[in-house]
Design an enzyme around this catalytic site. Structure first.
Site, PDB file in Angstrom:
ATOM      1  N   GLU A  54      -0.385  -9.385  -0.628  1.00  7.67           N
ATOM      2  CA  GLU A  54      -1.806  -9.664  -0.385  1.00  7.67           C
ATOM      3  C   GLU A  54      -2.591  -9.693  -1.699  1.00  7.67           C
ATOM      4  O   GLU A  54      -3.477 -10.530  -1.896  1.00  7.67           O
ATOM      5  CB  GLU A  54      -2.375  -8.611   0.578  1.00  7.67           C
ATOM      6  CG  GLU A  54      -1.794  -8.779   1.985  1.00  7.67           C
ATOM      7  CD  GLU A  54      -2.041  -7.587   2.897  1.00  7.67           C
ATOM      8  OE1 GLU A  54      -1.893  -6.439   2.421  1.00  7.67           O
ATOM      9  OE2 GLU A  54      -2.363  -7.795   4.072  1.00  7.67           O
ATOM     10  N   GLY A 114       0.739  -5.042   0.861  1.00 13.53           N
ATOM     11  CA  GLY A 114      -0.430  -5.139  -0.010  1.00 13.53           C
ATOM     12  C   GLY A 114      -0.129  -5.812  -1.343  1.00 13.53           C
ATOM     13  O   GLY A 114      -1.029  -6.389  -1.963  1.00 13.53           O
ATOM     14  N   ALA A 137       0.859  -1.179   0.000  1.00 11.78           N
ATOM     15  CA  ALA A 137       0.000   0.000   0.000  1.00 11.78           C
ATOM     16  C   ALA A 137       0.900   1.235   0.000  1.00 11.78           C
ATOM     17  O   ALA A 137       2.035   1.188   0.474  1.00 11.78           O
ATOM     18  CB  ALA A 137      -0.887  -0.011   1.239  1.00 11.78           C
ATOM     19  N   GLU A 182       4.748  -4.987   7.122  1.00 14.61           N
ATOM     20  CA  GLU A 182       4.011  -3.891   7.764  1.00 14.61           C
ATOM     21  C   GLU A 182       4.484  -3.619   9.182  1.00 14.61           C
ATOM     22  O   GLU A 182       4.525  -2.481   9.643  1.00 14.61           O
ATOM     23  CB  GLU A 182       2.505  -4.208   7.775  1.00 14.61           C
ATOM     24  CG  GLU A 182       1.834  -4.149   6.407  1.00 14.61           C
ATOM     25  CD  GLU A 182       1.842  -5.477   5.667  1.00 14.61           C
ATOM     26  OE1 GLU A 182       2.627  -6.379   6.045  1.00 14.61           O
ATOM     27  OE2 GLU A 182       1.059  -5.624   4.716  1.00 14.61           O
TER      28      GLU A 182
HETATM   29  N1  CAA Z   1       4.612   3.230  -0.687  1.00 15.43           N
HETATM   30  C1  CAA Z   1       4.994   4.377  -1.260  1.00 15.43           C
HETATM   31  N2  CAA Z   1       6.142   4.521  -1.920  1.00 15.43           N
HETATM   32  C2  CAA Z   1       6.931   3.439  -2.029  1.00 15.43           C
HETATM   33  C3  CAA Z   1       6.589   2.193  -1.467  1.00 15.43           C
HETATM   34  C4  CAA Z   1       5.355   2.113  -0.771  1.00 15.43           C
HETATM   35  N3  CAA Z   1       4.913   0.964  -0.229  1.00 15.43           N
HETATM   36  N4  CAA Z   1       7.587   1.321  -1.715  1.00 15.43           N
HETATM   37  C5  CAA Z   1       8.510   1.992  -2.422  1.00 15.43           C
HETATM   38  N5  CAA Z   1       8.115   3.270  -2.616  1.00 15.43           N
HETATM   39  C6  CAA Z   1       8.824   4.340  -3.313  1.00 15.43           C
HETATM   40  C7  CAA Z   1       9.949   4.888  -2.472  1.00 15.43           C
HETATM   41  O1  CAA Z   1       9.464   5.834  -1.552  1.00 15.43           O
HETATM   42  C8  CAA Z   1      10.824   5.495  -3.528  1.00 15.43           C
HETATM   43  O2  CAA Z   1      10.255   6.711  -3.923  1.00 15.43           O
HETATM   44  P1  CAA Z   1      11.190   8.044  -4.043  1.00 15.43           P
HETATM   45  O3  CAA Z   1      12.120   7.721  -5.179  1.00 15.43           O
HETATM   46  O4  CAA Z   1      10.213   9.119  -4.352  1.00 15.43           O
HETATM   47  O5  CAA Z   1      11.889   8.167  -2.739  1.00 15.43           O
HETATM   48  C9  CAA Z   1      10.659   4.524  -4.706  1.00 15.43           C
HETATM   49  O6  CAA Z   1       9.445   3.809  -4.462  1.00 15.43           O
HETATM   50  C10 CAA Z   1      11.770   3.519  -4.809  1.00 15.43           C
HETATM   51  O7  CAA Z   1      11.873   2.860  -3.549  1.00 15.43           O
HETATM   52  P2  CAA Z   1      13.279   2.688  -2.780  1.00 15.43           P
HETATM   53  O8  CAA Z   1      14.198   3.834  -3.076  1.00 15.43           O
HETATM   54  O9  CAA Z   1      12.979   2.405  -1.345  1.00 15.43           O
HETATM   55  O10 CAA Z   1      13.825   1.373  -3.541  1.00 15.43           O
HETATM   56  P3  CAA Z   1      14.812   0.255  -2.984  1.00 15.43           P
HETATM   57  O11 CAA Z   1      15.112  -0.605  -4.145  1.00 15.43           O
HETATM   58  O12 CAA Z   1      15.913   0.861  -2.196  1.00 15.43           O
HETATM   59  O13 CAA Z   1      13.918  -0.579  -1.896  1.00 15.43           O
HETATM   60  C11 CAA Z   1      11.943  -1.741  -1.158  1.00 15.43           C
HETATM   61  C12 CAA Z   1      12.826  -1.333  -2.353  1.00 15.43           C
HETATM   62  C13 CAA Z   1      12.720  -2.715  -0.259  1.00 15.43           C
HETATM   63  C14 CAA Z   1      10.708  -2.428  -1.721  1.00 15.43           C
HETATM   64  C15 CAA Z   1      11.556  -0.497  -0.341  1.00 15.43           C
HETATM   65  O14 CAA Z   1      11.054   0.489  -1.236  1.00 15.43           O
HETATM   66  C16 CAA Z   1      10.516  -0.746   0.704  1.00 15.43           C
HETATM   67  O15 CAA Z   1      10.824  -1.266   1.753  1.00 15.43           O
HETATM   68  N6  CAA Z   1       9.228  -0.359   0.419  1.00 15.43           N
HETATM   69  C17 CAA Z   1       8.167  -0.441   1.378  1.00 15.43           C
HETATM   70  C18 CAA Z   1       7.697  -1.876   1.573  1.00 15.43           C
HETATM   71  C19 CAA Z   1       6.595  -1.922   2.613  1.00 15.43           C
HETATM   72  O16 CAA Z   1       6.789  -1.619   3.774  1.00 15.43           O
HETATM   73  N7  CAA Z   1       5.391  -2.329   2.174  1.00 15.43           N
HETATM   74  C20 CAA Z   1       4.232  -2.447   3.026  1.00 15.43           C
HETATM   75  C21 CAA Z   1       3.393  -1.198   2.921  1.00 15.43           C
HETATM   76  S1  CAA Z   1       2.085  -1.171   4.104  1.00 15.43           S
HETATM   77  C22 CAA Z   1       0.869  -2.160   3.434  1.00 15.43           C
HETATM   78  O17 CAA Z   1       0.988  -2.706   2.354  1.00 15.43           O
HETATM   79  C23 CAA Z   1      -0.402  -2.273   4.259  1.00 15.43           C
HETATM   80  C24 CAA Z   1      -1.350  -3.315   3.794  1.00 15.43           C
HETATM   81  O18 CAA Z   1      -1.269  -4.474   4.176  1.00 15.43           O
HETATM   82  C25 CAA Z   1      -2.464  -2.963   2.899  1.00 15.43           C
END
Ligand code: CAA
Length: 263
Positions: free
Chosen positions: A117, A114, A70, A137
């Site tokens: 999921e 998500g 998400a 999460e």
């Molecule tokens: N939401 C919003 N933006 C996201 C995102 C997310 N879930 N995941 C990645 N992005 C964005 C980053 O903010 C970044 O944007 P900017 O360039 O504007 O800063 C861009 O995508 C590239 O990401 P990274 O620079 O972080 O890329 P990376 O290769 O270094 O890392 C990653 C990749 C490990 C996937 C890392 O991006 C990450 O940990 N993302 C979040 C994963 C996460 O926590 N997901 C769960 C979300 S909560 C959820 O999903 C709730 C639910 O159950 C419904």
């Protein structure tokens, strides 16, 4: 909301004979699932389900990310009151799980939160060898919100689900296949070919029988065995009312290919 393929901003629709490929397309955010994308996915699935030409759907992302969860930027300042009032997640996320047509997930790269999921809402998950699955999460102060604690546990069992949901550990495609989270693992370069081959095969099969079979497998997660067996038997008996049953069995006996019509 009525939309044509050209008006989607966060999805790319690729029609193939009998199959619609829906590609998540927020590449700069690793296909983070924001409200707009989930609204558009709902519309795309509504349209695909209503279109008799579409017999199977492939849901794909990019080579780097199926979806990284998400959209955290969109969620970060949300209040509990907003989440409740707007019916966050429930409003549009379960559309994929409710789709009656077969849904094949083609997962490359990150399928996190998500994204994992969403993949689990699909029927057949084809994973590229670079895929990574996880429910991280907890590491950002919350818990899975689109079924992760429930669907993951049903797919992989308590031991792996606790490991992943409590620590946020991600797993690679091989581990995901070993624990039953994905159907097959294929090289990244052939992911879309393999996913399309599965969807092409589904598109040749009897659509109403596919719907019944899908609904019964889904029901197996919620139904006591005796009740599930009863439901299956009723649906099996009902198959004999369909033209496709006559066609399928006649084609077998006449040693020819069946032509199923969804009747
Ligand atoms: N939401 C919003 N933006 C996201 C995102 C997310 N879930 N995941 C990645 N992005 C964005 C980053 O903010 C970044 O944007 P900017 O360039 O504007 O800063 C861009 O995508 C590239 O990401 P990274 O620079 O972080 O890329 P990376 O290769 O270094 O890392 C990653 C990749 C490990 C996937 C890392 O991006 C990450 O940990 N993302 C979040 C994963 C996460 O926590 N997901 C769960 C979300 S909560 C959820 O999903 C709730 C639910 O159950 C419904």
């Amino acid at each position: 909301m009525t939309q044509t393929a050209s008006t989607f901003q966060t999805l790319i629709l690729e029609p193939h004979p009998g199959v619609l490929v829906i590609r998540l397309n927020r590449l700069a955010a690793l296909n983070a699932l924001n409200d707009r994308l989930m609204d558009e996915l709902q519309v795309a699935l509504d349209q695909a389900e209503a279109d008799p030409e579409v017999r199977a759907i492939v849901l794909a992302g990019s080579d780097k990310a199926f979806a990284a969860g998400a959209d955290i930027k969109e969620m970060a300042d949300k209040t509990a009151a907003q989440a409740m009032a707007e019916n966050f997640i429930t409003r549009n996320w379960e559309r994929a799980a409710d789709c009656r047509k077969p849904l094949v997930a083609a997962v490359a790269g990150y399928a996190l939160g998500g994204g994992c999921e969403l993949a689990m809402m699909c029927d057949i998950v084809i994973a590229a060898d670079n895929a990574r699955f996880g429910q991280p999460e907890i590491t950002i102060g919350v818990i899975p919100g689109a079924g992760g604690s429930q669907r993951l546990t049903r797919s992989v069992g308590k031991a792996k689900a606790m490991d992943m949901v409590l620590t946020g550990r991600t797993i690679d495609a091989v581990e995901a296949e070993r624990c039953g989270l994905v159907s097959r693992v294929v090289p990244l370069a052939s992911l879309m070919d393999e996913a399309l081959a599965v969807a092409d095969k589904l598109a040749t099969l009897p659509p109403l029988a596919l719907m019944a079979a899908k609904a019964l497998v889904q029901a197996a997660f919620e139904t006591p065995l005796a009740q599930g067996i009863k439901q299956e038997r009723q649906a099996f008996h009902a198959m004999f009312a369909l033209e496709d049953q006559k066609e399928g069995m006649a084609a077998f006996l006449e040693k020819r290919k069946p032509a199923f019509k969804g009747r």
